[in-house]
Design a protein around this motif. Structure first.
Motif, PDB file in Angstrom:
ATOM      1  N   GLN A  50       0.835  -1.201   0.000  1.00  0.00           N
ATOM      2  CA  GLN A  50       0.000   0.000   0.000  1.00  0.00           C
ATOM      3  C   GLN A  50       0.875   1.259   0.000  1.00  0.00           C
ATOM      4  O   GLN A  50       0.564   2.239  -0.675  1.00  0.00           O
ATOM      5  CB  GLN A  50      -0.946   0.018   1.206  1.00  0.00           C
TER       6      GLN A  50
ATOM      7  N   ILE B 225       0.879   4.238  -2.761  1.00  0.00           N
ATOM      8  CA  ILE B 225       0.699   5.658  -2.426  1.00  0.00           C
ATOM      9  C   ILE B 225       1.808   6.475  -3.094  1.00  0.00           C
ATOM     10  O   ILE B 225       1.540   7.536  -3.674  1.00  0.00           O
ATOM     11  CB  ILE B 225       0.681   5.868  -0.898  1.00  0.00           C
TER      12      ILE B 225
ATOM     13  N   GLU C 184       0.917   6.915  -6.636  1.00  0.00           N
ATOM     14  CA  GLU C 184      -0.130   7.927  -6.828  1.00  0.00           C
ATOM     15  C   GLU C 184       0.444   9.344  -6.744  1.00  0.00           C
ATOM     16  O   GLU C 184      -0.033  10.250  -7.419  1.00  0.00           O
ATOM     17  CB  GLU C 184      -1.237   7.763  -5.782  1.00  0.00           C
TER      18      GLU C 184
ATOM     19  N   LEU D 219       0.809  14.197   1.280  1.00  0.00           N
ATOM     20  CA  LEU D 219       0.292  12.827   1.309  1.00  0.00           C
ATOM     21  C   LEU D 219      -1.206  12.794   1.028  1.00  0.00           C
ATOM     22  O   LEU D 219      -1.715  11.843   0.436  1.00  0.00           O
ATOM     23  CB  LEU D 219       0.574  12.179   2.665  1.00  0.00           C
TER      24      LEU D 219
ATOM     25  N   ALA E 116      -2.820  11.881  -2.341  1.00  0.00           N
ATOM     26  CA  ALA E 116      -2.983  10.489  -2.775  1.00  0.00           C
ATOM     27  C   ALA E 116      -4.308   9.951  -2.232  1.00  0.00           C
ATOM     28  O   ALA E 116      -4.463   9.787  -1.024  1.00  0.00           O
ATOM     29  CB  ALA E 116      -1.825   9.637  -2.272  1.00  0.00           C
TER      30      ALA E 116
ATOM     31  N   TYR F 111      -4.018   7.065   0.229  1.00  0.00           N
ATOM     32  CA  TYR F 111      -3.572   7.444   1.568  1.00  0.00           C
ATOM     33  C   TYR F 111      -4.757   7.926   2.405  1.00  0.00           C
ATOM     34  O   TYR F 111      -4.935   7.502   3.548  1.00  0.00           O
ATOM     35  CB  TYR F 111      -2.501   8.535   1.498  1.00  0.00           C
TER      36      TYR F 111
END
Length: 158
Positions: free
Chosen positions: A96, A100, A103, A124, A127, A130
């Protein structure tokens, strides 16, 4: 489990801390005819669940560590296998976290291979994954802690 099987069961044992509200589970089990329910999870199970969440639903600190690990790996070679990366850092980075970073445009991730992309300043929260994972993490943390906190008397009232 079917209603008939629940009615035939003398005892139901929950070995793991559930990811669903325990009060709802108990209510549903009673409605289905369950007679005895035993809960066999403890403080260590709660800590393990929360630790696993920290890996699968990385927060800002976990993302900083994941970024460093990926960029260090990409300094050594132009591409890195996700399997090798996750194997070498199993307790520090998850797929994951890699998604992220993809992305956010820090890396390109295709068919299990990671390569460096253009690094740009961003948040962050840019994304979607996220943001989704943080909401899910918050929800699951609440459920795990509440499930662990519920007393026998509260569960009997369900």
């Amino acid at each position: 489990m079917s209603k008939e099987r629940l009615q035939q069961a003398e005892e139901i044992v929950l070995l793991d801390l559930p990811a669903y509200p325990l009060a709802d589970i108990m209510r549903r089990l009673r409605q289905q005819g369950a007679k005895h329910v035993t809960l066999l999870f403890n403080q260590l199970d709660l800590e393990e669940r929360l630790q696993r969440l920290a890996l699968t639903h990385p927060d800002r600190d976990a993302m900083m560590l994941a970024y460093k690990l990926v960029m260090n790996a990409l300094k050594m070679q132009t591409t890195v296998s996700i399997k090798e990366l996750l194997s070498a850092h199993a307790e520090q980075i998850s797929e994951q976290a890699v998604k992220i970073m993809e992305e956010l445009g820090f890396i390109r991730y295709n068919n299990g291979i990671i390569e460096k992309a253009a690094i740009k300043r961003c948040s962050l929260e840019d994304a979607p994954l996220y943001v989704t994972l943080q909401q899910e993490r918050e929800r699951l943390e609440h459920i795990y802690k509440e499930n662990y906190r519920l007393s026998q008397h509260e569960l009997l009232r369900c």
